[in-house]
Motif scaffolding. Structure first.
Motif, PDB file in Angstrom:
ATOM      1  N   ALA A 189       9.613  -0.172  -4.756  1.00  0.00           N
ATOM      2  CA  ALA A 189      10.135  -0.793  -3.679  1.00  0.00           C
ATOM      3  C   ALA A 189       9.616  -2.389  -3.695  1.00  0.00           C
ATOM      4  CB  ALA A 189       9.303  -0.105  -2.610  1.00  0.00           C
ATOM      5  N   ASN A 190      10.161  -3.047  -2.592  1.00  0.00           N
ATOM      6  CA  ASN A 190       9.945  -4.601  -2.423  1.00  0.00           C
ATOM      7  C   ASN A 190       8.408  -4.798  -2.057  1.00  0.00           C
ATOM      8  OD1 ASN A 190      10.199  -7.345  -2.624  1.00  0.00           O
ATOM      9  ND2 ASN A 190      11.256  -7.476  -1.067  1.00  0.00           N
ATOM     10  N   PHE A 191       7.321  -4.224  -2.904  1.00  0.00           N
ATOM     11  CA  PHE A 191       5.925  -4.299  -2.138  1.00  0.00           C
ATOM     12  C   PHE A 191       5.370  -5.737  -2.285  1.00  0.00           C
ATOM     13  CE2 PHE A 191       5.883   0.139  -3.541  1.00  0.00           C
ATOM     14  CZ  PHE A 191       5.725   0.936  -2.371  1.00  0.00           C
ATOM     15  N   HIS A 192       4.312  -5.944  -1.350  1.00  0.00           N
ATOM     16  CA  HIS A 192       3.580  -7.123  -1.301  1.00  0.00           C
ATOM     17  C   HIS A 192       2.554  -6.959  -2.583  1.00  0.00           C
ATOM     18  CE1 HIS A 192       0.834 -10.166   0.307  1.00  0.00           C
ATOM     19  NE2 HIS A 192       1.238 -10.765  -0.599  1.00  0.00           N
ATOM     20  N   ILE A 193       2.443  -7.325  -3.766  1.00  0.00           N
ATOM     21  CA  ILE A 193       1.782  -6.982  -4.819  1.00  0.00           C
ATOM     22  C   ILE A 193       0.606  -8.317  -5.052  1.00  0.00           C
ATOM     23  CG2 ILE A 193       3.232  -5.623  -5.910  1.00  0.00           C
ATOM     24  CD1 ILE A 193       4.018  -7.792  -7.974  1.00  0.00           C
ATOM     25  N   ARG A 194      -0.423  -7.961  -5.714  1.00  0.00           N
ATOM     26  CA  ARG A 194      -1.311  -9.058  -5.929  1.00  0.00           C
ATOM     27  C   ARG A 194      -0.697  -9.854  -7.062  1.00  0.00           C
ATOM     28  NH1 ARG A 194      -5.725  -7.590  -2.900  1.00  0.00           N
ATOM     29  NH2 ARG A 194      -5.542  -5.591  -2.350  1.00  0.00           N
ATOM     30  N   SER A 195      -1.343 -10.934  -7.223  1.00  0.00           N
ATOM     31  CA  SER A 195      -0.970 -12.247  -8.514  1.00  0.00           C
ATOM     32  C   SER A 195      -0.975 -11.446  -9.921  1.00  0.00           C
ATOM     33  CB  SER A 195      -1.901 -13.400  -8.191  1.00  0.00           C
ATOM     34  OG  SER A 195      -3.128 -13.104  -8.588  1.00  0.00           O
ATOM     35  N   ASP A 196      -1.959 -10.568 -10.052  1.00  0.00           N
ATOM     36  CA  ASP A 196      -1.792  -9.961 -11.417  1.00  0.00           C
ATOM     37  C   ASP A 196      -1.055  -8.979 -11.527  1.00  0.00           C
ATOM     38  OD1 ASP A 196      -2.759  -7.846 -10.011  1.00  0.00           O
ATOM     39  OD2 ASP A 196      -4.855  -7.802 -11.021  1.00  0.00           O
ATOM     40  N   ARG A 197       0.013  -8.340 -10.573  1.00  0.00           N
ATOM     41  CA  ARG A 197       0.897  -7.575 -10.608  1.00  0.00           C
ATOM     42  C   ARG A 197       0.443  -6.212 -10.961  1.00  0.00           C
ATOM     43  NH1 ARG A 197       5.922  -8.717 -10.127  1.00  0.00           N
ATOM     44  NH2 ARG A 197       6.736  -6.790 -10.739  1.00  0.00           N
ATOM     45  N   LYS A 198      -0.910  -6.059 -10.894  1.00  0.00           N
ATOM     46  CA  LYS A 198      -1.399  -4.584 -11.256  1.00  0.00           C
ATOM     47  C   LYS A 198      -1.486  -3.759 -10.186  1.00  0.00           C
ATOM     48  CE  LYS A 198      -3.683  -6.185 -15.729  1.00  0.00           C
ATOM     49  NZ  LYS A 198      -4.933  -6.349 -16.349  1.00  0.00           N
ATOM     50  N   SER A 199      -1.782  -4.220  -9.044  1.00  0.00           N
ATOM     51  CA  SER A 199      -2.257  -3.805  -7.737  1.00  0.00           C
ATOM     52  C   SER A 199      -1.479  -4.230  -6.477  1.00  0.00           C
ATOM     53  CB  SER A 199      -3.769  -3.811  -7.450  1.00  0.00           C
ATOM     54  OG  SER A 199      -4.135  -5.062  -7.478  1.00  0.00           O
ATOM     55  N   ILE A 200      -1.353  -3.486  -5.451  1.00  0.00           N
ATOM     56  CA  ILE A 200      -0.897  -3.435  -4.119  1.00  0.00           C
ATOM     57  C   ILE A 200      -1.814  -3.948  -2.959  1.00  0.00           C
ATOM     58  CG2 ILE A 200       0.860  -2.494  -2.617  1.00  0.00           C
ATOM     59  CD1 ILE A 200       1.972  -0.998  -5.137  1.00  0.00           C
ATOM     60  N   HIS A 201      -1.302  -4.652  -2.244  1.00  0.00           N
ATOM     61  CA  HIS A 201      -2.244  -4.921  -0.930  1.00  0.00           C
ATOM     62  C   HIS A 201      -1.765  -3.676   0.098  1.00  0.00           C
ATOM     63  CE1 HIS A 201      -3.314  -9.124  -2.023  1.00  0.00           C
ATOM     64  NE2 HIS A 201      -2.018  -9.107  -2.449  1.00  0.00           N
ATOM     65  N   PHE A 202      -2.448  -2.550  -0.210  1.00  0.00           N
ATOM     66  CA  PHE A 202      -2.262  -1.461   0.668  1.00  0.00           C
ATOM     67  C   PHE A 202      -2.706  -1.619   1.938  1.00  0.00           C
ATOM     68  CE2 PHE A 202      -2.133   0.939  -3.495  1.00  0.00           C
ATOM     69  CZ  PHE A 202      -0.854   1.471  -3.298  1.00  0.00           C
ATOM     70  N   ASP A 203      -3.540  -2.544   2.240  1.00  0.00           N
ATOM     71  CA  ASP A 203      -4.321  -2.873   3.680  1.00  0.00           C
ATOM     72  C   ASP A 203      -3.369  -3.535   4.516  1.00  0.00           C
ATOM     73  OD1 ASP A 203      -4.504  -5.039   2.213  1.00  0.00           O
ATOM     74  OD2 ASP A 203      -6.625  -5.379   2.727  1.00  0.00           O
ATOM     75  N   ASN A 204      -2.193  -4.056   4.072  1.00  0.00           N
ATOM     76  CA  ASN A 204      -1.550  -4.887   5.123  1.00  0.00           C
ATOM     77  C   ASN A 204      -0.232  -4.109   5.687  1.00  0.00           C
ATOM     78  OD1 ASN A 204       0.942  -5.127   3.484  1.00  0.00           O
ATOM     79  ND2 ASN A 204       0.247  -6.881   2.558  1.00  0.00           N
ATOM     80  N   ASP A 205       0.083  -4.586   6.917  1.00  0.00           N
ATOM     81  CA  ASP A 205       0.740  -3.866   7.702  1.00  0.00           C
ATOM     82  C   ASP A 205       2.386  -3.473   7.089  1.00  0.00           C
ATOM     83  OD1 ASP A 205      -0.772  -3.303   9.738  1.00  0.00           O
ATOM     84  OD2 ASP A 205      -0.169  -5.265  10.981  1.00  0.00           O
ATOM     85  N   TYR A 206       2.777  -4.667   6.491  1.00  0.00           N
ATOM     86  CA  TYR A 206       4.111  -4.608   5.439  1.00  0.00           C
ATOM     87  C   TYR A 206       4.057  -3.565   4.573  1.00  0.00           C
ATOM     88  CZ  TYR A 206       7.615  -5.786   2.363  1.00  0.00           C
ATOM     89  OH  TYR A 206       9.084  -5.797   1.598  1.00  0.00           O
ATOM     90  N   ASN A 207       3.300  -3.549   3.705  1.00  0.00           N
ATOM     91  CA  ASN A 207       3.269  -2.441   2.649  1.00  0.00           C
ATOM     92  C   ASN A 207       2.981  -0.925   3.393  1.00  0.00           C
ATOM     93  OD1 ASN A 207       3.582  -3.832   0.355  1.00  0.00           O
ATOM     94  ND2 ASN A 207       1.542  -4.333   0.185  1.00  0.00           N
TER      95      ASN A 207
END
Length: 202
Positions: free
Chosen positions: A149-167
């Motif tokens: 999906a079009n997730f908001h990911i961190r700059s290293d592309r290894k992890s996802i910002h699970f704590d934001n409303d969009y994700n």
């Protein structure tokens, strides 16, 4: 459609770097191939005169269970390794898309349509899948499903910002997609999942 090839040459400072980079690449290539555009069908790697071919081909589209079936594999020195995947897509309605993107961070490029793609590896039920944002992250889905999906990911592309409303909204949409797939599979087969899709019901 005309086919063409792209060749990349990497010249590291040390020979050991070649082996290390290729090992890392080989370990991830089956994942990398999973949600790439369908027109990308093969990647070949040549090292020390040995060619390894990584490939993907489509077995069938929109079978009776609503999925596309593909095989991803590699072939080297006469030995072949393959993995099957069943892939489903769910496209957000206009209202769902508007609601999800209302919480999107400024860096997120809003896609139209907004879709979730889910893959099941029916022959590999013991391993957990991972989340993708086109390419794989290192975040586990906690089940035998791969989710793009079009997730908001961190700059290293290894992890996802699970704590934001969009994700969080995207994950809710993912959950609804899985639910829809389960209902589809059960409805087609009179309430009983076939052996290959049974892991969706567990």
């Amino acid at each position: 459609m005309e086919e063409f090839s792209t060749v990349f040459y990497f010249v590291p400072d040390k020979a050991d770097d070649v082996e290390k980079n290729l090992d890392e690449f080989s370990a991830r290539i089956l994942d990398i191939f999973l949600f790439l555009p369908e027109r990308i069908k093969e990647i070949s790697v040549v090292c020390n005169g040995i060619t390894t071919n990584y490939y993907r081909y489509t077995e069938s589209k929109l079978s009776e269970y609503g999925e596309t079936r593909i095989r991803i594999g590699k072939e080297c020195s006469g030995e072949k390794e393959e993995k099957r995947f069943f892939i489903w897509e769910k496209i957000a309605s206009d209202s769902e898309r508007e609601e999800i993107y209302s919480s999107a961070p400024p860096k997120i490029k809003q896609r139209d349509p907004l879709k979730i793609t889910i893959a099941l590896a029916p022959d590999d039920t013991d391993n957990e899948g991972i989340y993708f944002c086109d390419l794989p992250t290192e975040e586990s889905t906690g089940m035998n499903l791969y989710v793009d999906a079009n997730f908001h990911i961190r700059s290293d592309r290894k992890s996802i910002h699970f704590d934001n409303d969009y994700n969080k909204k995207l994950l809710d949409f993912c959950a609804s997609a899985v639910k829809d797939i389960v209902h589809w599979v059960l409805d087609v087969n009179n309430g009983v999942p076939c052996a290959e899709t049974a892991t969706l019901i567990k």
